[in-house]
Design a protein around this motif. Structure first.
Motif, PDB file in Angstrom:
ATOM      1  N   ILE A 163      -5.787  11.887 -10.250  1.00 44.46           N
ATOM      2  CA  ILE A 163      -5.282  10.446 -10.675  1.00 44.46           C
ATOM      3  C   ILE A 163      -4.344   9.862  -9.988  1.00 44.46           C
ATOM      4  CG2 ILE A 163      -4.660   8.875 -12.460  1.00 44.46           C
ATOM      5  CD1 ILE A 163      -5.749  10.864 -14.617  1.00 44.46           C
ATOM      6  N   VAL A 164      -4.521   9.005  -8.991  1.00 46.75           N
ATOM      7  CA  VAL A 164      -3.897   8.460  -8.104  1.00 46.75           C
ATOM      8  C   VAL A 164      -2.650   7.898  -8.394  1.00 46.75           C
ATOM      9  CG1 VAL A 164      -3.605   6.791  -6.177  1.00 46.75           C
ATOM     10  CG2 VAL A 164      -5.708   8.030  -6.295  1.00 46.75           C
ATOM     11  N   SER A 165      -2.627   7.214  -9.653  1.00 45.66           N
ATOM     12  CA  SER A 165      -1.598   6.289 -10.220  1.00 45.66           C
ATOM     13  C   SER A 165      -0.703   7.355 -10.587  1.00 45.66           C
ATOM     14  CB  SER A 165      -1.873   5.511 -11.262  1.00 45.66           C
ATOM     15  OG  SER A 165      -2.709   6.089 -12.291  1.00 45.66           O
ATOM     16  N   SER A 166      -1.032   8.670 -10.925  1.00 45.74           N
ATOM     17  CA  SER A 166       0.067   9.779 -11.616  1.00 45.74           C
ATOM     18  C   SER A 166       0.179  10.818 -10.487  1.00 45.74           C
ATOM     19  CB  SER A 166      -0.133  10.252 -12.927  1.00 45.74           C
ATOM     20  OG  SER A 166      -1.443  10.793 -12.848  1.00 45.74           O
ATOM     21  N   ALA A 167      -0.025  10.470  -9.219  1.00 40.11           N
ATOM     22  CA  ALA A 167       0.148  11.542  -8.116  1.00 40.11           C
ATOM     23  C   ALA A 167       1.568  12.352  -8.087  1.00 40.11           C
ATOM     24  CB  ALA A 167       0.063  11.070  -6.963  1.00 40.11           C
ATOM     25  N   TYR A 170       0.878  -1.293   0.123  1.00 38.76           N
ATOM     26  CA  TYR A 170       0.009  -0.004   0.038  1.00 38.76           C
ATOM     27  C   TYR A 170       0.935   1.135  -0.052  1.00 38.76           C
ATOM     28  CZ  TYR A 170      -4.102  -2.721   0.705  1.00 38.76           C
ATOM     29  OH  TYR A 170      -5.169  -3.837   0.603  1.00 38.76           O
ATOM     30  N   TYR A 171       0.566   2.064  -1.042  1.00 40.96           N
ATOM     31  CA  TYR A 171       1.350   3.299  -1.251  1.00 40.96           C
ATOM     32  C   TYR A 171       0.459   4.396  -0.757  1.00 40.96           C
ATOM     33  CZ  TYR A 171       4.600   0.409  -3.759  1.00 40.96           C
ATOM     34  OH  TYR A 171       5.276  -0.534  -4.268  1.00 40.96           O
ATOM     35  N   CYS A 172       1.069   5.628  -0.178  1.00 40.21           N
ATOM     36  CA  CYS A 172       0.620   6.773   0.119  1.00 40.21           C
ATOM     37  C   CYS A 172       1.001   7.777  -0.716  1.00 40.21           C
ATOM     38  CB  CYS A 172       1.051   7.092   1.424  1.00 40.21           C
ATOM     39  SG  CYS A 172       0.381   8.795   2.035  1.00 40.21           S
ATOM     40  N   VAL A 173      -0.113   8.570  -1.425  1.00 42.05           N
ATOM     41  CA  VAL A 173       0.289   9.695  -2.253  1.00 42.05           C
ATOM     42  C   VAL A 173      -0.051  10.936  -2.125  1.00 42.05           C
ATOM     43  CG1 VAL A 173       0.501   7.913  -4.446  1.00 42.05           C
ATOM     44  CG2 VAL A 173      -1.625   8.905  -3.777  1.00 42.05           C
ATOM     45  N   ALA A 174       0.395  11.964  -2.449  1.00 41.44           N
ATOM     46  CA  ALA A 174      -0.025  13.323  -2.442  1.00 41.44           C
ATOM     47  C   ALA A 174      -0.086  14.177  -3.844  1.00 41.44           C
ATOM     48  CB  ALA A 174       0.767  13.910  -1.519  1.00 41.44           C
ATOM     49  N   ASP A 175      -1.073  14.957  -3.894  1.00 39.73           N
ATOM     50  CA  ASP A 175      -1.055  15.925  -5.304  1.00 39.73           C
ATOM     51  C   ASP A 175      -1.912  17.100  -4.882  1.00 39.73           C
ATOM     52  OD1 ASP A 175      -0.938  14.865  -8.455  1.00 39.73           O
ATOM     53  OD2 ASP A 175      -2.395  16.499  -8.153  1.00 39.73           O
TER      54      ASP A 175
END
Length: 122
Positions: free
Chosen positions: A105-109, A94-99
């Motif tokens: 789009i979560v996959s390109s955060a 599981y990966y945390c992302v920020a934008d």
């Protein structure tokens, strides 16, 4: 720059619960929408959940709706993912992302953590 560090992964039996946390440092946390995605071995990355900058809007993958809850605490620079009724198919990193955008789009955060392993045994 935003640095993201996940914690809370581990091994749990099916039907159990885990709470993932992501601590952010760097630029102003509340300026960023946050999200989680996961990747299982041999599979594509999958969106899990996302939350807007204020926490007023959330989004979930159909596969986790009703079982997972995303939340954030802007005072503590953290975002959490409460995972209940876990299934073996939830096993993944599981990966945390920020934008800075919402929606995003979560996959390109813009920013990603290094991930935490969640393993659900049957």
């Amino acid at each position: 720059q935003v640095q993201l560090v996940e914690s809370g992964g581990g091994l749990v039996q099916a039907g159990g619960s885990l709470r993932l946390s992501c601590l952010a440092s760097g630029r102003i946390f509340r300026s960023y929408a946050m999200g989680w995605f996961r990747q299982a071995p041999g599979k594509e990355r999958e969106f899990v959940a996302a939350i807007s900058r204020t926490g007023g809007s959330t989004a979930y993958a159909d596969s986790v709706k009703g079982r997972f809850t995303i939340s954030r605490d802007n005072a503590k620079n953290s975002v959490n993912l409460q995972m209940n009724s876990l299934k073996p198919e939830d096993t993944a990193i599981y990966y945390c992302v920020a934008d800075p955008n919402w929606p995003f789009i979560v996959s390109s955060a813009a920013y990603w953590g290094q991930g935490t392993q969640v393993t659900v045994s049957s």
